[in-house]
Design an enzyme around this catalytic site. Structure first.
Site, PDB file in Angstrom:
ATOM      1  N   ASP A  63       0.834  -1.200   0.000  1.00 42.82           N
ATOM      2  CA  ASP A  63       0.000   0.000   0.000  1.00 42.82           C
ATOM      3  C   ASP A  63       0.870   1.251   0.000  1.00 42.82           C
ATOM      4  O   ASP A  63       2.038   1.219   0.381  1.00 42.82           O
ATOM      5  CB  ASP A  63      -0.959   0.007   1.191  1.00 42.82           C
ATOM      6  CG  ASP A  63      -0.403  -0.693   2.407  1.00 42.82           C
ATOM      7  OD1 ASP A  63      -1.122  -1.472   3.036  1.00 42.82           O
ATOM      8  OD2 ASP A  63       0.795  -0.466   2.727  1.00 42.82           O
ATOM      9  N   ASP A  65       0.978   4.807   1.470  1.00 46.43           N
ATOM     10  CA  ASP A  65       0.391   5.704   2.465  1.00 46.43           C
ATOM     11  C   ASP A  65       0.982   7.095   2.346  1.00 46.43           C
ATOM     12  O   ASP A  65       2.167   7.272   2.060  1.00 46.43           O
ATOM     13  CB  ASP A  65       0.639   5.156   3.878  1.00 46.43           C
ATOM     14  CG  ASP A  65      -0.052   3.819   4.088  1.00 46.43           C
ATOM     15  OD1 ASP A  65      -1.058   3.556   3.396  1.00 46.43           O
ATOM     16  OD2 ASP A  65       0.423   3.034   4.927  1.00 46.43           O
ATOM     17  N   ASP A 142       7.542   3.057  14.140  1.00 49.96           N
ATOM     18  CA  ASP A 142       8.214   1.975  14.863  1.00 49.96           C
ATOM     19  C   ASP A 142       9.697   1.833  14.488  1.00 49.96           C
ATOM     20  O   ASP A 142      10.583   2.065  15.298  1.00 49.96           O
ATOM     21  CB  ASP A 142       7.455   0.646  14.746  1.00 49.96           C
ATOM     22  CG  ASP A 142       7.028   0.298  13.325  1.00 49.96           C
ATOM     23  OD1 ASP A 142       7.405   1.026  12.379  1.00 49.96           O
ATOM     24  OD2 ASP A 142       6.320  -0.714  13.153  1.00 49.96           O
TER      25      ASP A 142
HETATM   26  P1  ATP Z   1       3.754  -3.960   5.304  1.00 49.03           P
HETATM   27  O1  ATP Z   1       4.728  -4.133   4.228  1.00 49.03           O
HETATM   28  O2  ATP Z   1       3.430  -5.206   5.987  1.00 49.03           O
HETATM   29  O3  ATP Z   1       2.538  -3.164   4.923  1.00 49.03           O
HETATM   30  P2  ATP Z   1       4.329  -1.589   6.812  1.00 49.03           P
HETATM   31  O4  ATP Z   1       5.584  -1.133   7.490  1.00 49.03           O
HETATM   32  O5  ATP Z   1       3.846  -0.781   5.668  1.00 49.03           O
HETATM   33  O6  ATP Z   1       4.549  -3.104   6.401  1.00 49.03           O
HETATM   34  P3  ATP Z   1       1.797  -1.088   8.026  1.00 49.03           P
HETATM   35  O7  ATP Z   1       1.108  -1.898   9.060  1.00 49.03           O
HETATM   36  O8  ATP Z   1       1.209  -0.946   6.674  1.00 49.03           O
HETATM   37  O9  ATP Z   1       3.249  -1.720   7.934  1.00 49.03           O
HETATM   38  O10 ATP Z   1       2.050   0.337   8.680  1.00 49.03           O
HETATM   39  C1  ATP Z   1       2.378   1.483   7.929  1.00 49.03           C
HETATM   40  C2  ATP Z   1       3.367   2.366   8.710  1.00 49.03           C
HETATM   41  O11 ATP Z   1       2.779   2.798   9.946  1.00 49.03           O
HETATM   42  C3  ATP Z   1       4.652   1.651   9.110  1.00 49.03           C
HETATM   43  O12 ATP Z   1       5.596   1.667   8.075  1.00 49.03           O
HETATM   44  C4  ATP Z   1       5.086   2.459  10.311  1.00 49.03           C
HETATM   45  O13 ATP Z   1       5.727   3.646   9.904  1.00 49.03           O
HETATM   46  C5  ATP Z   1       3.771   2.817  10.980  1.00 49.03           C
HETATM   47  N1  ATP Z   1       3.374   1.841  12.016  1.00 49.03           N
HETATM   48  C6  ATP Z   1       2.627   0.722  11.827  1.00 49.03           C
HETATM   49  N2  ATP Z   1       2.453   0.046  12.967  1.00 49.03           N
HETATM   50  C7  ATP Z   1       3.083   0.752  13.923  1.00 49.03           C
HETATM   51  C8  ATP Z   1       3.258   0.574  15.322  1.00 49.03           C
HETATM   52  N3  ATP Z   1       2.751  -0.488  15.955  1.00 49.03           N
HETATM   53  N4  ATP Z   1       3.969   1.514  15.992  1.00 49.03           N
HETATM   54  C9  ATP Z   1       4.475   2.582  15.341  1.00 49.03           C
HETATM   55  N5  ATP Z   1       4.359   2.792  14.042  1.00 49.03           N
HETATM   56  C10 ATP Z   1       3.659   1.897  13.319  1.00 49.03           C
HETATM   57 MG    MG Z   2       2.016  -1.090   4.660  1.00 50.25          MG
END
Ligand code: ATP
Ligand code: MG
Length: 427
Positions: A63, A65, A142
């Protein structure tokens, strides 16, 4: 955490366009539209999070964002195709058919990323002090690799936490003090394992060190959220690596306590082989673009405990069918304390388990009934896993492999042969 608006902004490392590989060609066109529209309306807008990380690694982001300094209401004003979601923290979704671009307003302070912001000891958080500057938005994320901002104004990447360097070195590092960050949100421990597995990163020492001793904090996470995390962990194509990470860091016993116990008791390792084979199968399916069903995953993950429980009840003198049903119930009820697996998953999971015994039949009518059972294919796949992990199931597997493809007359012949063979062996 009180709003520290007064704190001085952190200065980012700016990586100009000619020093990084992120190209507009690789960015979702809808996300680009949203970025440009925000920019042209005078807002500061970035592509952020997993998308930039994945693009730097030459992977395909799931995705795209966006983070910006427009409030959700201002975003809604700008886009006709926009919905606001979330109660405590509002997010804007800009909708392009099936494609949804999430637009968040910069936030300060920490939250757990679940969309439900917790209330700190300072009292209720109001809308006012949730929003923050871009640098505050960066440090509440995170991992450093997840906190890179791609600017639509000059196509540079803004890095407040040395994430660019960490991505280059394939290092997963929590932003800030690891213990504090895990206490704020224990799911970050699972995310560390999951992202390391997905990206092939090593977890930096200070980020890794507290996990083992803090693992029990997973008890405080809602079972509904753990269901979502578990699916992401095991159904995204890197389940085997994630499973090994969970074992290595002592997290498996908090996520699947019954499974961890059953695996520890099973000296031969047969049950672990089955779990790993099941996860490898799932990973292969994802890689091929085939669908994967959560119920099958849970059937695999919880099978070790089911086997142990079933055998225990049999030894206690219970009849087979009754013991099976009881074992199912017990395993599920216990697991639901940790992971809120919905009935739409537990029901077919049970069917797959209960069909395993029935696959031993060679009676014509039962065979036909099983072959037309909606769960036959899954039960057969499961039998295949069992045959791969332990001796003693190959005959059954061969029979069903042949039975499912043959015309009725041939099936009659196959059954006659199988039954004659069974009779000879019995005499
Ligand atoms: P994926 O490839 O699985 O989507 P992602 O890093 O994009 O991994 P998401 O769950 O889509 O994970 O979250 C988007 C963003 O939001 C992350 O990259 C991070 O910056 C932030 N984020 C997500 N979960 C947390 C958390 N538990 N604590 C702090 N920041 C978070
Ligand atoms: Mg993501």
């Amino acid at each position: 955490m009180p709003s520290d608006r007064e704190s001085l902004p952190l200065q980012p490392l700016i990586i100009p366009r000619d020093e990084h590989p992120v190209s507009r060609r690789d960015i979702n066109p809808n996300a680009l539209k949203v970025l440009y529209k925000l920019h042209n309306a005078g807002y500061e807008a970035y592509l952020v999070g997993g998308a930039i990380r994945d693009l730097l690694l030459d992977m395909h982001p799931k995705d795209f964002d966006i983070a910006c300094d427009a409030t959700p209401e201002q975003v809604k004003h700008l886009f006709r195709n926009c919905r606001l979601i979330g109660r405590r923290f509002r997010l804007a979704h800009v909708v392009f058919g099936r494609d949804i671009i999430e637009v968040a307003t910069f936030r300060s302070g920490s939250d757990d990323g679940s969309g439900e912001r917790t209330v700190g000891s300072e009292g209720r958080l109001t809308r006012d002090n949730i929003y923050g500057r871009v640098d505050e938005d960066a440090i509440r994320r995170d991992f450093t690799a997840n906190a890179l901002y791609y600017s639509i104004a000059d196509f540079s990447i803004r890095d407040y936490v040395d994430g660019f360097e960490d991505v280059r070195n394939k290092v997963l590092r929590l932003i800030g003090d690891p213990e504090t960050r895990y206490r704020e949100d224990p799911v970050r421990m699972l995310r560390a394992i999951r992202l390391a597995a997905k990206l092939g990163f090593t977890i930096e020492t200070e980020t890794a060190r507290p996990i083992r001793e803090m693992a029990s904090l997973l008890q405080n996470v809602s079972p509904a959220r753990l269901y979502e995390e578990t699916k992401k962990m095991f159904l995204s194509g890197y389940g085997v690596a994630a499973f090994e990470g969970l074992e290595q860091f002592g997290l498996l016993e908090w996520l699947f306590p019954g499974t961890a116990k059953a695996l520890a008791k099973n000296r031969s390792g047969v049950l672990r082989n089955l779990v790993v084979a099941g996860l490898r199968n799932t990973d292969d399916r994802v890689a091929r673009g085939d669908s994967v069903a959560p119920y099958f995953l849970f059937a695999v993950m919880l099978w070790p405990e089911f086997c142990l429980e079933f055998n225990r009840l049999l030894k206690g003198g219970m009849q087979g069918p009754e013991a099976q049903r009881r074992a199912c119930d017990r395993v599920i009820i216990k697991q639901l304390e940790r992971i809120a697996i919905p009935r739409r998953d537990t029901l077919p999971m049970q069917e797959v388990w209960l069909m395993q015994e029935r696959l031993q039949t060679r009676q014509r009518r039962r065979v036909s009934r099983l072959l037309s059972h909606p769960r036959f294919r899954a039960a057969y796949d499961f039998l295949q896993l069992r045959a791969g992990a332990a001796p003693g199931h190959q005959d059954d597997l061969d029979f069903w492999t042949a039975a499912q493809t043959m015309p009725a007359d041939d099936l009659d012949q196959l059954l006659a042969n199988a039954n004659a063979r069974a009779k000879r062996q019995a005499t």
